[in-house]
Design an enzyme around this catalytic site. Structure first.
Site, short mmCIF file in Angstrom:
data_model
loop_
_atom_site.label_atom_id
_atom_site.label_comp_id
_atom_site.label_asym_id
_atom_site.label_seq_id
_atom_site.Cartn_x
_atom_site.Cartn_y
_atom_site.Cartn_z
N ASP A 163 -1.47 0.06 -0.75
CA ASP A 163 -0.69 1.30 -0.71
C ASP A 163 0.70 1.12 -0.10
O ASP A 163 1.36 2.09 0.23
CB ASP A 163 -1.45 2.39 0.05
N ARG A 194 5.64 3.10 1.94
CA ARG A 194 4.23 3.51 1.98
C ARG A 194 4.04 4.63 0.99
O ARG A 194 4.72 5.66 1.06
CB ARG A 194 3.89 3.97 3.41
N GLU A 252 -8.30 -1.15 4.20
CA GLU A 252 -7.42 -1.95 5.03
C GLU A 252 -7.75 -3.44 4.94
O GLU A 252 -8.93 -3.82 5.00
CB GLU A 252 -7.54 -1.51 6.50
N ARG A 296 8.54 3.26 8.27
CA ARG A 296 8.35 2.96 6.85
C ARG A 296 8.82 4.14 6.00
O ARG A 296 8.64 5.30 6.39
CB ARG A 296 6.88 2.69 6.54
#
Length: 223
Positions: free
Chosen positions: A21, A32, A40, A87
């Site tokens: 992602d 992101r 993860e 991000r």
């Protein structure tokens, strides 16, 4: 919800995928994807990030890499342009393809829509529901776990089924407490998405929640 037209797409060149992602743009910035959360590939242990062996984290990464690495994409922002880590947050488009939607529709991520970024909520919800309905990706092999075993699946997409022991508010979140200290977390700013559903009425009932197991202050939870 009304979104002003001033939010325009910006053309960027993608350098490579970081995980399922997140991507690194040619200018070095991380993007992101909004609206989803893939399994993860790393978890934090103490002060260090540790690589973990996750089938669905790898598959999401490979899929993301194959469709976007080295390609020119359009990035469309919502109300929040960056997260607390610096991000970029956005929706990625490759030609007429909506990347965020595609990853969800392939069953490679769970939905993760958070206030104030609701711009494409209908498309994102639809893609997520279709993947589950047709048992695509992770939904074809979803692990159903007991709350006591959550620690074994940190960072993974799973289903946790248990009885609700209590429901109580904190400053910015609602907590749904399950056995063994496992919690479901709902941000209060997202409560409007439940359309008046009686969350308090879940107390004492057995429910199943789908999502990614996370860890916060030593306790395991799912947002």
């Amino acid at each position: 919800l009304h979104y002003p037209l001033r939010r325009q797409r910006q053309m960027c060149i993608r350098d490579r995928a970081v995980d399922g992602d997140t991507v690194r743009l040619a200018n070095g910035q991380l993007l992101r994807y909004l609206g989803l959360n893939a399994a993860e590939s790393r978890i934090k242990v103490g002060d260090e990030w540790v690589e973990r062996d996750s089938v669905w984290a790898k598959r999401a990464y490979e899929f993301n890499k194959n469709i976007v690495s080295g390609k020119r994409i359009d990035i469309e922002y919502d109300r929040q342009k960056k997260d607390k880590y610096g991000r970029l947050l956005g929706y990625a488009f490759l030609g007429g393809d909506f990347i965020n939607e595609i990853i969800l529709s392939e069953g490679l991520a769970v939905i993760d829509v958070r206030f104030p970024n609701f711009k494409y909520i209908d498309k994102i919800c639809s893609a997520f529901k279709q993947a589950r309905h047709h048992q695509k990706g992770v939904w074809a092999d979803l692990k159903n776990i007991d709350a006591k075993d959550a620690f074994r699946y940190e960072g993974d997409i799973v289903a946790v089924e248990a009885r609700v022991l209590d429901i109580y508010p904190k400053e910015h979140i609602m907590i749904i407490l399950m056995p063994f200290g496992f919690k479901l977390v709902i941000y209060k700013s997202n409560l409007k998405l439940f359309n008046g559903f009686d969350i308090a009425g879940l107390k004492g009932r057995k429910i199943k929640a789908h999502g990614i197991v996370g860890k916060y202050k030593g306790n395991y939870q799912m947002v």
